[in-house]
Design a protein around this motif. Structure first.
Motif, PDB file in Angstrom:
ATOM      1  N   UNK A  17       7.660  15.062 -18.217  1.00  0.00           N
ATOM      2  CA  UNK A  17       6.957  14.043 -18.405  1.00  0.00           C
ATOM      3  C   UNK A  17       7.381  12.220 -18.141  1.00  0.00           C
ATOM      4  N   UNK A  18       7.922  12.380 -19.757  1.00  0.00           N
ATOM      5  CA  UNK A  18       8.716  11.038 -19.633  1.00  0.00           C
ATOM      6  C   UNK A  18       9.658  10.306 -18.538  1.00  0.00           C
ATOM      7  N   UNK A  19      10.513  10.502 -18.002  1.00  0.00           N
ATOM      8  CA  UNK A  19      10.847  10.440 -16.799  1.00  0.00           C
ATOM      9  C   UNK A  19      10.103   9.518 -15.025  1.00  0.00           C
ATOM     10  N   UNK A  20       8.755  10.964 -15.063  1.00  0.00           N
ATOM     11  CA  UNK A  20       7.942  10.678 -14.729  1.00  0.00           C
ATOM     12  C   UNK A  20       7.255   9.318 -14.598  1.00  0.00           C
ATOM     13  N   UNK A  21       7.371   9.083 -16.157  1.00  0.00           N
ATOM     14  CA  UNK A  21       6.227   8.091 -16.693  1.00  0.00           C
ATOM     15  C   UNK A  21       7.089   6.270 -16.167  1.00  0.00           C
ATOM     16  N   UNK A  22       8.143   6.460 -16.074  1.00  0.00           N
ATOM     17  CA  UNK A  22       8.923   5.247 -15.706  1.00  0.00           C
ATOM     18  C   UNK A  22       9.219   5.276 -14.332  1.00  0.00           C
ATOM     19  N   UNK A  23       9.027   6.095 -13.579  1.00  0.00           N
ATOM     20  CA  UNK A  23       9.017   5.994 -12.734  1.00  0.00           C
ATOM     21  C   UNK A  23       7.708   5.587 -11.730  1.00  0.00           C
ATOM     22  N   UNK A  24       6.666   6.665 -12.305  1.00  0.00           N
ATOM     23  CA  UNK A  24       5.242   6.342 -11.422  1.00  0.00           C
ATOM     24  C   UNK A  24       5.489   4.731 -12.180  1.00  0.00           C
ATOM     25  N   UNK A  25       5.354   4.006 -13.364  1.00  0.00           N
ATOM     26  CA  UNK A  25       5.332   3.099 -13.324  1.00  0.00           C
ATOM     27  C   UNK A  25       6.052   1.740 -12.453  1.00  0.00           C
ATOM     28  N   UNK A  26       7.107   1.868 -12.078  1.00  0.00           N
ATOM     29  CA  UNK A  26       7.697   0.967 -11.091  1.00  0.00           C
ATOM     30  C   UNK A  26       7.074   1.166  -9.446  1.00  0.00           C
ATOM     31  N   UNK A  27       6.672   2.416  -9.401  1.00  0.00           N
ATOM     32  CA  UNK A  27       6.303   2.783  -7.989  1.00  0.00           C
ATOM     33  C   UNK A  27       4.778   1.811  -7.836  1.00  0.00           C
ATOM     34  N   UNK A  28       4.118   1.957  -9.124  1.00  0.00           N
ATOM     35  CA  UNK A  28       2.999   0.903  -8.977  1.00  0.00           C
ATOM     36  C   UNK A  28       3.074  -0.122  -8.904  1.00  0.00           C
ATOM     37  N   UNK A  29       3.988  -0.474  -9.107  1.00  0.00           N
ATOM     38  CA  UNK A  29       3.857  -2.256  -9.543  1.00  0.00           C
ATOM     39  C   UNK A  29       5.100  -3.337  -8.377  1.00  0.00           C
ATOM     40  N   UNK A  30       6.329  -2.352  -8.096  1.00  0.00           N
ATOM     41  CA  UNK A  30       7.230  -2.469  -7.053  1.00  0.00           C
ATOM     42  C   UNK A  30       6.143  -2.801  -5.429  1.00  0.00           C
ATOM     43  N   UNK A  31       6.277  -4.303  -4.988  1.00  0.00           N
ATOM     44  CA  UNK A  31       5.224  -4.066  -3.354  1.00  0.00           C
ATOM     45  C   UNK A  31       6.265  -3.861  -2.007  1.00  0.00           C
ATOM     46  N   UNK A  32       7.252  -3.277  -2.138  1.00  0.00           N
ATOM     47  CA  UNK A  32       7.669  -2.556  -1.125  1.00  0.00           C
ATOM     48  C   UNK A  32       7.385  -0.872  -1.864  1.00  0.00           C
ATOM     49  N   UNK A  33       8.601  -0.347  -2.419  1.00  0.00           N
ATOM     50  CA  UNK A  33       8.335   1.294  -2.708  1.00  0.00           C
ATOM     51  C   UNK A  33       6.583   1.784  -2.499  1.00  0.00           C
ATOM     52  N   UNK A  34       6.264   0.604  -3.319  1.00  0.00           N
ATOM     53  CA  UNK A  34       4.869   0.885  -4.098  1.00  0.00           C
ATOM     54  C   UNK A  34       3.791  -0.089  -3.284  1.00  0.00           C
ATOM     55  N   UNK A  35       3.701   0.113  -2.318  1.00  0.00           N
ATOM     56  CA  UNK A  35       2.832  -1.263  -1.460  1.00  0.00           C
ATOM     57  C   UNK A  35       1.792  -0.236  -0.963  1.00  0.00           C
ATOM     58  N   UNK A  36       0.333  -1.488  -0.973  1.00  0.00           N
ATOM     59  CA  UNK A  36      -0.943  -1.172  -1.191  1.00  0.00           C
ATOM     60  C   UNK A  36      -1.070  -0.934  -0.315  1.00  0.00           C
ATOM     61  N   UNK A  37      -0.568  -0.114   1.203  1.00  0.00           N
ATOM     62  CA  UNK A  37      -1.191   0.496   1.596  1.00  0.00           C
ATOM     63  C   UNK A  37      -0.780   2.021   1.497  1.00  0.00           C
ATOM     64  N   UNK A  38       0.157   2.461   1.261  1.00  0.00           N
ATOM     65  CA  UNK A  38       0.720   3.285   0.667  1.00  0.00           C
ATOM     66  C   UNK A  38      -0.282   4.171  -0.327  1.00  0.00           C
ATOM     67  N   UNK A  39      -0.465   5.035   0.134  1.00  0.00           N
ATOM     68  CA  UNK A  39      -1.580   5.704  -0.956  1.00  0.00           C
ATOM     69  C   UNK A  39      -1.180   6.215  -2.445  1.00  0.00           C
TER      70      UNK A  39
END
Length: 262
Positions: A17-39
């Motif tokens: 769970x703890x590594x998942x939180x770090x990865x998810x926070x990055x994907x939610x804030x990154x403008x490329x890998x976490x683009x808003x067009x990606x669900x």
């Protein structure tokens, strides 16, 4: 018969769970890998997949109960690390978007704007074009793989529950924000300089020959010259963007070192 106690189950869940939180926070804030067009479902699924693959190779997790105040502190720590790294990538994309805004205003395309889902605001068409070129260049240079490799290395260099944030890390992020203006203006400077000379010349012509209206001659002239300069700029844009992306990765390396200092 294998018996699994509550403590052992909690240890297994926290290791994922703890590594998942770090990865998810990055994907939610990154403008490329976490683009808003990606669900959001895709982002959560990708974070879960990477956490599942990385968990067996990570250092031992701290002996902290998941459902405790200390466990909540660890979650906040992971979110801060992921959001900070994602913010650095967002600053990089903002550099190109600002250059597009400046060039578009000088070309007379300030009215050619539409709603952008990335920023939830109206953006100029030239800014959107340069943003898409930057994203494609990032993918062509395997930047997404480099970023994922760097993100996975943070679990070794910034172990879960053992990070002591150095104030210089936040100062470095704040200072890195100045690249939006410095590098963005540097990218737009050739077009801004040329179009400024054209506007000055049109102002002089308007004073010499008042019948020569600026709106009937100046606007087509600045737009035509701006498109011509944009064609020339695109030829060297790849080298500029490649250097910008590599400097961003180098800054992320330095930032991780600052965050890991004790």
């Amino acid at each position: 018969m294998i018996e699994v106690g509550w403590d052992q189950l909690q240890l297994w869940v926290s290791a994922f769970f703890w590594p998942f939180c770090r990865l998810l926070a990055f994907f939610m804030s990154d403008p490329i890998l976490g683009h808003k067009n990606v669900s959001s479902q895709v982002k959560v699924g990708l974070a879960m997949l990477l956490a599942f693959l990385l968990t067996p190779n990570l250092p031992p997790m701290p002996d902290i109960a998941l459902f405790s105040w200390a466990g909540l502190g660890v979650i906040v720590e992971q979110v801060l690390i992921g959001v900070t790294l994602g913010m650095v990538m967002r600053i990089t994309l903002a550099v190109v978007e600002m250059a597009g805004e400046i060039c578009g205003m000088q070309m007379g395309l300030a009215f050619a704007s539409f709603f952008s889902a990335d920023t939830s605001t109206n953006s100029q068409v030239l800014s959107r074009f340069l943003s898409l070129v930057t994203i494609l260049m990032f993918l062509a240079l395997d930047g997404h793989l480099m970023v994922l490799e760097l993100l996975s290395s943070t679990f070794v260099r910034l172990p879960v529950g053992q990070v002591s944030f150095d104030p210089r890390a936040w100062n470095a992020v704040a200072r890195h924000g100045s690249t939006i203006f410095l590098t963005g203006l540097l990218l737009a400077l050739p077009m801004v300089g040329a179009l400024l000379i054209i506007n000055l010349a049109m102002g002089i012509l308007n004073r010499v020959a008042p019948q020569l209206t600026v709106f009937s001659v100046g606007f087509p002239a600045t737009l035509s010259v701006g498109l011509l300069l944009l064609m020339v700029l695109v030829g060297d844009l790849g080298q500029f963007l490649a250097g910008l992306l590599y400097r961003t990765l180098e800054f992320m390396e330095v930032l991780i070192e600052h965050m890991g200092r004790r």
